[in-house]
Structure formats: structure tokens, C-alpha cells
Motif scaffolding. Structure first.
Motif, PDB file in Angstrom:
ATOM      1  N   PRO A   9      70.591  46.392 -15.733  1.00  0.00           N
ATOM      2  CA  PRO A   9      69.068  46.279 -16.188  1.00  0.00           C
ATOM      3  C   PRO A   9      68.575  44.873 -16.376  1.00  0.00           C
ATOM      4  O   PRO A   9      69.053  43.894 -16.229  1.00  0.00           O
ATOM      5  CB  PRO A   9      69.190  47.156 -17.517  1.00  0.00           C
ATOM      6  N   GLU A  10      67.637  44.529 -17.056  1.00  0.00           N
ATOM      7  CA  GLU A  10      67.149  43.154 -17.416  1.00  0.00           C
ATOM      8  C   GLU A  10      68.203  42.067 -17.767  1.00  0.00           C
ATOM      9  O   GLU A  10      69.064  42.356 -18.668  1.00  0.00           O
ATOM     10  CB  GLU A  10      65.939  43.292 -18.198  1.00  0.00           C
ATOM     11  N   ALA A  11      68.087  40.994 -17.145  1.00  0.00           N
ATOM     12  CA  ALA A  11      69.423  40.072 -17.407  1.00  0.00           C
ATOM     13  C   ALA A  11      68.812  39.456 -18.762  1.00  0.00           C
ATOM     14  O   ALA A  11      67.651  39.209 -19.228  1.00  0.00           O
ATOM     15  CB  ALA A  11      69.417  38.736 -16.549  1.00  0.00           C
ATOM     16  N   SER A  12      69.922  38.967 -19.677  1.00  0.00           N
ATOM     17  CA  SER A  12      69.763  38.107 -20.582  1.00  0.00           C
ATOM     18  C   SER A  12      70.702  37.031 -20.817  1.00  0.00           C
ATOM     19  O   SER A  12      71.956  37.162 -20.497  1.00  0.00           O
ATOM     20  CB  SER A  12      69.938  39.009 -22.056  1.00  0.00           C
ATOM     21  N   ALA A  13      70.316  35.743 -20.799  1.00  0.00           N
ATOM     22  CA  ALA A  13      71.185  34.659 -20.743  1.00  0.00           C
ATOM     23  C   ALA A  13      71.867  34.307 -21.949  1.00  0.00           C
ATOM     24  O   ALA A  13      71.101  34.424 -23.251  1.00  0.00           O
ATOM     25  CB  ALA A  13      70.401  33.718 -20.490  1.00  0.00           C
ATOM     26  N   ALA A  14      73.114  33.932 -21.998  1.00  0.00           N
ATOM     27  CA  ALA A  14      73.814  33.510 -22.816  1.00  0.00           C
ATOM     28  C   ALA A  14      73.213  31.799 -23.223  1.00  0.00           C
ATOM     29  O   ALA A  14      72.483  31.372 -22.226  1.00  0.00           O
ATOM     30  CB  ALA A  14      75.222  33.047 -22.674  1.00  0.00           C
ATOM     31  N   GLU A  15      73.248  31.189 -24.322  1.00  0.00           N
ATOM     32  CA  GLU A  15      72.611  30.074 -24.481  1.00  0.00           C
ATOM     33  C   GLU A  15      73.286  28.940 -23.586  1.00  0.00           C
ATOM     34  O   GLU A  15      74.294  28.804 -23.718  1.00  0.00           O
ATOM     35  CB  GLU A  15      72.618  29.631 -25.818  1.00  0.00           C
ATOM     36  N   CYS A  56      70.254  36.858  -4.191  1.00  0.00           N
ATOM     37  CA  CYS A  56      69.883  38.206  -5.148  1.00  0.00           C
ATOM     38  C   CYS A  56      69.486  38.016  -6.233  1.00  0.00           C
ATOM     39  O   CYS A  56      69.137  36.683  -6.638  1.00  0.00           O
ATOM     40  CB  CYS A  56      71.594  38.745  -5.033  1.00  0.00           C
ATOM     41  N   ASP A  57      69.347  39.012  -7.101  1.00  0.00           N
ATOM     42  CA  ASP A  57      68.302  38.787  -8.262  1.00  0.00           C
ATOM     43  C   ASP A  57      69.209  38.913  -9.420  1.00  0.00           C
ATOM     44  O   ASP A  57      70.569  38.520  -9.358  1.00  0.00           O
ATOM     45  CB  ASP A  57      67.632  40.097  -8.240  1.00  0.00           C
ATOM     46  N   GLN A  58      68.956  39.074 -10.729  1.00  0.00           N
ATOM     47  CA  GLN A  58      69.570  39.187 -11.946  1.00  0.00           C
ATOM     48  C   GLN A  58      70.527  40.242 -12.108  1.00  0.00           C
ATOM     49  O   GLN A  58      71.470  40.275 -12.613  1.00  0.00           O
ATOM     50  CB  GLN A  58      68.661  39.260 -13.238  1.00  0.00           C
ATOM     51  N   ASN A  59      70.542  41.161 -11.047  1.00  0.00           N
ATOM     52  CA  ASN A  59      71.425  42.323 -11.057  1.00  0.00           C
ATOM     53  C   ASN A  59      72.627  42.279 -10.044  1.00  0.00           C
ATOM     54  O   ASN A  59      73.131  42.931  -9.669  1.00  0.00           O
ATOM     55  CB  ASN A  59      70.666  43.611 -11.070  1.00  0.00           C
ATOM     56  N   GLY A  60      72.588  41.152  -9.271  1.00  0.00           N
ATOM     57  CA  GLY A  60      73.360  41.102  -8.106  1.00  0.00           C
ATOM     58  C   GLY A  60      73.017  41.738  -6.770  1.00  0.00           C
ATOM     59  O   GLY A  60      73.698  42.049  -5.973  1.00  0.00           O
ATOM     60  N   ASP A  61      71.502  42.113  -6.963  1.00  0.00           N
ATOM     61  CA  ASP A  61      70.888  42.951  -5.667  1.00  0.00           C
ATOM     62  C   ASP A  61      70.050  42.129  -4.898  1.00  0.00           C
ATOM     63  O   ASP A  61      69.181  41.190  -5.434  1.00  0.00           O
ATOM     64  CB  ASP A  61      69.849  44.170  -6.131  1.00  0.00           C
ATOM     65  N   THR A  72      78.112  26.811 -16.018  1.00  0.00           N
ATOM     66  CA  THR A  72      76.850  27.721 -16.331  1.00  0.00           C
ATOM     67  C   THR A  72      76.927  28.608 -17.148  1.00  0.00           C
ATOM     68  O   THR A  72      77.883  29.528 -16.980  1.00  0.00           O
ATOM     69  CB  THR A  72      76.385  28.074 -14.775  1.00  0.00           C
ATOM     70  N   GLU A  73      76.026  29.062 -17.868  1.00  0.00           N
ATOM     71  CA  GLU A  73      75.887  30.251 -18.636  1.00  0.00           C
ATOM     72  C   GLU A  73      74.723  31.293 -18.440  1.00  0.00           C
ATOM     73  O   GLU A  73      73.494  30.527 -18.627  1.00  0.00           O
ATOM     74  CB  GLU A  73      75.705  29.710 -20.281  1.00  0.00           C
ATOM     75  N   ALA A  74      74.958  32.339 -18.091  1.00  0.00           N
ATOM     76  CA  ALA A  74      73.812  33.388 -17.484  1.00  0.00           C
ATOM     77  C   ALA A  74      74.498  34.738 -17.527  1.00  0.00           C
ATOM     78  O   ALA A  74      75.692  34.886 -16.871  1.00  0.00           O
ATOM     79  CB  ALA A  74      73.238  32.950 -16.255  1.00  0.00           C
ATOM     80  N   TYR A  75      73.741  35.643 -17.812  1.00  0.00           N
ATOM     81  CA  TYR A  75      74.158  36.905 -17.780  1.00  0.00           C
ATOM     82  C   TYR A  75      75.582  37.270 -18.243  1.00  0.00           C
ATOM     83  O   TYR A  75      76.014  38.417 -18.118  1.00  0.00           O
ATOM     84  CB  TYR A  75      74.290  37.521 -16.209  1.00  0.00           C
ATOM     85  N   GLY A  76      76.133  36.536 -19.341  1.00  0.00           N
ATOM     86  CA  GLY A  76      77.273  36.626 -19.936  1.00  0.00           C
ATOM     87  C   GLY A  76      78.490  36.830 -18.830  1.00  0.00           C
ATOM     88  O   GLY A  76      79.851  37.072 -19.060  1.00  0.00           O
TER      89      GLY A  76
END
Length: 231
Positions: free
Chosen positions: A36-42, A117-122, A185-189
Motif C-alpha cells: 500500500p502507500e510507502a512510508s520512508a524511514a528517515e 518500478c513503484d513504491q510497491n515493487g510493481d 539508503t533508507e526507504a520503505y523499511g
């Protein structure tokens, strides 16, 4: 699009991405590599020194390494430098750089195709979300507004986050490659270090230099390509 000559050049660009080119690039890449929508770790603060991965310098004179095209390239992408469209909610990335020849001369009018791909790997296979092409300016420079892609499972196992590119100077051969992200790199956990280490196709020479913005919610990145201009 630009004039008919440029469109013809772009068609030639697309036609050169044959299975033969892909198989040669795959062999070269595997040999050069160490899954579902990505949230970034800082994101971490600006990385000025001691990057964990080798990074292509401003101009080394050495051609940027090739990689596989993959099965998800689509011709006729829109000409644009902003790939963020409605529905894209990933970690923002503003990427820029310069395209040089092997004599370190900037290459204006170079065609660069991006897809990812997007924030969900698609990947978008029905439209052109996170797909586009552009031409370098009079200084050989490009700018891209996009997001950090996520890892995904594909034909070659689990792939580390990467951006596909095809780069061609006017009348020159096509460079097909993939751009990767530093281990920290920190993104999407996601654990980028583990993902990078497990990806057998990854080439650490094709790593984007990243810097976190002051608000710690997005990245700026740089990558400079070096191309051969004759076959």
C-alpha cells in the motif's frame, strides 16, 4: 517529441535493444558483479565522504558498465523529466548528472530513457507510469524527478532497487544499464545493504551518489554517464 530526424534516431534506439544485446549485457553484468502507500524511514544526513559503494566519478573516461535490459521495457514512452504522476507515493528522488564521451567531452542531445518500478515493487505494463525519455541539454546535463524504487521478485530472483536506463548519443551505440542505491539508503523499511549483496546482477560501479535533504524526507542524487560514441 522533437523533429523527424530525432524520432528516427529514437526508433533506431529502440530497435537496437534486441535479445542479442540483452544476452551479451547479462554475461558482462554477471561477470562484473560481486537479488500500500510507502512510508520512508528517515534518510540519513548528507553523505560527503566514505560512501559504502563505489561511485562513477564525474568523468573517468571509462564507459559506464552495461547491464541487462530486462523484460519490461516499453517503446514510445512520453518525453518528460518528471515521472511522478497521480498514485505515486514513494520516497522522492531528484536525480541529475552529465553524459560524457570517453574523452570526457559533454554530449548534448543525448537520448536517455528511464523506467522503474513503484513504491510497491510493481511496474506499469499497461501505461507509462514511472517511464519517460528526455534529451541532455547543451551542456550534456539531464534532470529527473522520480522516486526511489522498491525491491521486487522477478526473472532473476529478488532484485535490489534500481532504475533502468538506455542512453544513446546522436548516431552512437546504445548503452543499456541499471542504476543502484547505496547500502545505507533508507526507504520503505527495506535493508538496502542486504538487498544489494544478494542481487547477482548488481554492478556497484553503477551506484547513484545520494544526499538527504534537510527535511529528511527525500533524496537528491547524481550519476554521470560515460558513453562510447562509435561502435
Amino acid at each position: 517529441m522533437r523533429n523527424g530526424k530525432e524520432k528516427s534516431s529514437r526508433r533506431a534506439f529502440i530497435k537496437t535493444t534486441s535479445a542479442g544485446v540483452t544476452s551479451v549485457a547479462l554475461a558482462a553484468t554477471v561477470a562484473a558483479s560481486a537479488g500500500p502507500e510507502a512510508s520512508a524511514a528517515e534518510p540519513r544526513k548528507a553523505r560527503c565522504d566514505g560512501l559504502p559503494l563505489a561511485v562513477t566519478p564525474a568523468c573517468s573516461g571509462h564507459e559506464t558498465p552495461a547491464a541487462i535490459e530486462g523484460p519490461l521495457f516499453k517503446p514510445d514512452s512520453p518525453e518528460r523529466s518528471d515521472l511522478i504522476t497521480p498514485g505515486i507515493r514513494g520516497v522522492r528522488l531528484d536525480l541529475g548528472g552529465v553524459v560524457h564521451d570517453t574523452a570526457c567531452k559533454p554530449l548534448p542531445g543525448t537520448l536517455i530513457e528511464f523506467w522503474q518500478c513503484d513504491q510497491n515493487g510493481d511496474y506499469d505494463t499497461s501505461g507509462f507510469s514511472l517511464r519517460g525519455h528526455q534529451y541532455t541539454n547543451s551542456r550534456g546535463a539531464f534532470r529527473l524527478r522520480t522516486i526511489i524504487p522498491r525491491d521486487y521478485w522477478g526473472r532473476w530472483g529478488q532484485r535490489a532497487p534500481h532504475i533502468h536506463t538506455q542512453v544513446q548519443s546522436p548516431g552512437g551505440p546504445v548503452l543499456i544499464t541499471q542504476l543502484y542505491f547505496p547500502d545505507d539508503t533508507e526507504a520503505y523499511g527495506r535493508d538496502f545493504a542486504a538487498l544489494n549483496a544478494a542481487d547477482r546482477l548488481l554492478n556497484r560501479a553503477c551506484t547513484i551518489r545520494l544526499t538527504a535533504t534537510p527535511e529528511n524526507t527525500r533524496y537528491t542524487g547524481t550519476f554521470d554517464f560515460v558513453l562510447k560514441t562509435t561502435a
